[in-house]
Motif scaffolding. Structure first.
Motif, short mmCIF file in Angstrom:
data_model
loop_
_atom_site.label_atom_id
_atom_site.label_comp_id
_atom_site.label_asym_id
_atom_site.label_seq_id
_atom_site.Cartn_x
_atom_site.Cartn_y
_atom_site.Cartn_z
N GLY A 102 0.91 -1.48 -0.02
CA GLY A 102 -0.01 -0.01 -0.17
C GLY A 102 0.84 1.28 0.12
O GLY A 102 0.51 2.15 -0.75
N LEU A 103 2.01 1.33 0.99
CA LEU A 103 2.84 2.55 0.80
C LEU A 103 3.55 2.50 -0.64
O LEU A 103 3.63 3.55 -1.01
CB LEU A 103 3.68 2.30 1.89
N ALA A 104 4.05 1.42 -1.04
CA ALA A 104 4.82 1.51 -2.48
C ALA A 104 3.96 2.28 -3.47
O ALA A 104 4.28 2.99 -4.08
CB ALA A 104 5.34 0.24 -2.75
N GLU A 105 2.64 1.63 -3.58
CA GLU A 105 1.65 2.38 -4.40
C GLU A 105 1.41 3.95 -4.16
O GLU A 105 1.34 4.60 -5.33
CB GLU A 105 0.45 1.65 -4.35
N GLN A 106 1.16 4.19 -2.84
CA GLN A 106 0.77 5.65 -2.55
C GLN A 106 1.83 6.49 -2.81
O GLN A 106 1.65 7.58 -3.49
CB GLN A 106 0.36 5.73 -1.08
N ILE A 107 3.32 6.13 -2.59
CA ILE A 107 4.43 6.68 -2.41
C ILE A 107 4.70 6.98 -4.05
O ILE A 107 4.85 8.00 -4.79
CB ILE A 107 5.47 6.41 -1.56
N SER A 108 4.70 5.89 -4.67
CA SER A 108 5.05 6.12 -6.11
C SER A 108 4.00 6.94 -6.91
O SER A 108 4.42 7.64 -7.91
CB SER A 108 4.88 4.62 -6.90
N ALA A 109 2.93 7.01 -6.57
CA ALA A 109 1.58 7.85 -7.22
C ALA A 109 1.80 9.23 -6.63
O ALA A 109 1.94 10.19 -7.69
CB ALA A 109 0.20 7.54 -6.78
N ARG A 110 2.38 9.42 -5.47
CA ARG A 110 2.55 11.05 -5.16
C ARG A 110 3.66 11.31 -5.67
O ARG A 110 3.83 12.58 -6.08
CB ARG A 110 2.83 10.92 -3.67
N TYR A 111 4.59 10.85 -5.90
CA TYR A 111 6.04 11.15 -6.33
C TYR A 111 6.41 11.09 -7.89
O TYR A 111 7.16 11.70 -8.36
CB TYR A 111 7.52 10.57 -5.49
N GLY A 112 5.69 10.25 -8.55
CA GLY A 112 5.91 10.07 -10.10
C GLY A 112 6.87 9.17 -10.42
O GLY A 112 7.13 8.91 -11.51
N PHE A 113 7.48 8.26 -9.68
CA PHE A 113 8.47 7.29 -10.02
C PHE A 113 7.98 5.99 -9.02
O PHE A 113 7.57 6.35 -7.97
CB PHE A 113 9.94 7.82 -9.99
N ASP A 114 8.50 4.96 -9.39
CA ASP A 114 8.38 3.73 -8.63
C ASP A 114 9.37 3.66 -7.59
O ASP A 114 10.65 4.09 -7.51
CB ASP A 114 8.58 2.47 -9.51
N VAL A 115 8.87 3.19 -6.13
CA VAL A 115 9.66 3.20 -4.91
C VAL A 115 9.33 1.71 -4.57
O VAL A 115 8.24 1.10 -4.73
CB VAL A 115 9.28 4.30 -4.00
#
Length: 199
Positions: free
Chosen positions: A138-151
């Protein structure tokens, strides 16, 4: 013609988002028995009447276990026991006691409040349960969406039990290999969880 700068590929300071997708792992009750006292929507109502007109603590422990097992079904785990203290004096309206449920070796605390002098009780959990594998996703999806790159996110294994309002940390790694701590805050009753990137 203005030239747009390339998108950033690293973490910007402190951002927040809701962790609304973690509902199935929450440790809070979402319903209340009809006629139960109190205004807390996260409370469960129960009448405890023992043989000697005192509280039936076993009934309370059983009701808490049943409620938590229903809530934790998506985790494929069950509460193995619930223990509530037995005060020497009969409880009065407004008295509280803290019961402890054992979930996979961790303690989930449940506060029971006597709503009247007839042994009616409302109870609610004060801890949030996280499945860390689901939390990472869930965090990976939300952080990736917020920053615009995969984490990628690392939080550990198994379950994590966190008191409402308290925090725990995971780590997020960007495509360049830079790692930042992610602070997750367990929401209070009726509030959503939040996260932020720490500098």
């Amino acid at each position: 013609m203005a030239v747009q700068p390339p998108p950033r590929r690293d973490f910007r300071p402190i951002l927040r988002a809701d962790l609304a997708t973690y509902g199935p792992t929450r440790g809070k009750s979402t319903t209340r028995s009809r006629g139960a006292g109190g205004n807390d929507p996260d409370a469960r109502g129960l009448q405890l009447l023992g043989v000697s007109r005192g509280p039936d603590y076993q009934k309370l422990e059983s009701a808490i276990a049943d409620e938590l097992n229903t809530q934790y079904q998506p985790l494929a785990r069950q509460v193995s026991s619930v223990e509530c203290p037995r005060p020497d004096k009969p409880p009065k309206a407004g008295d509280t006691l803290t019961c402890v449920a054992d979930l996979d070796g961790g303690d989930v605390r449940v506060v029971a409040t006597f709503t009247d002098d007839d042994n009616n009780v409302d109870y609610r959990t004060i801890d949030t349960v996280y499945d860390l594998t689901d939390t990472e996703a869930g965090l990976a999806e939300q952080i990736s969406a917020r920053y615009g790159f995969d984490v990628t996110v690392e939080c550990g294994d198994g379950l994590k039990i966190v008191e409402s309002g308290r925090t725990f940390e995971c780590s997020a790694t960007d495509p360049g290999g830079a790692t930042r701590a992610v602070q997750v805050t367990a929401g209070e009753a009726g509030e959503k969880d939040t996260w932020k990137i720490l500098e």
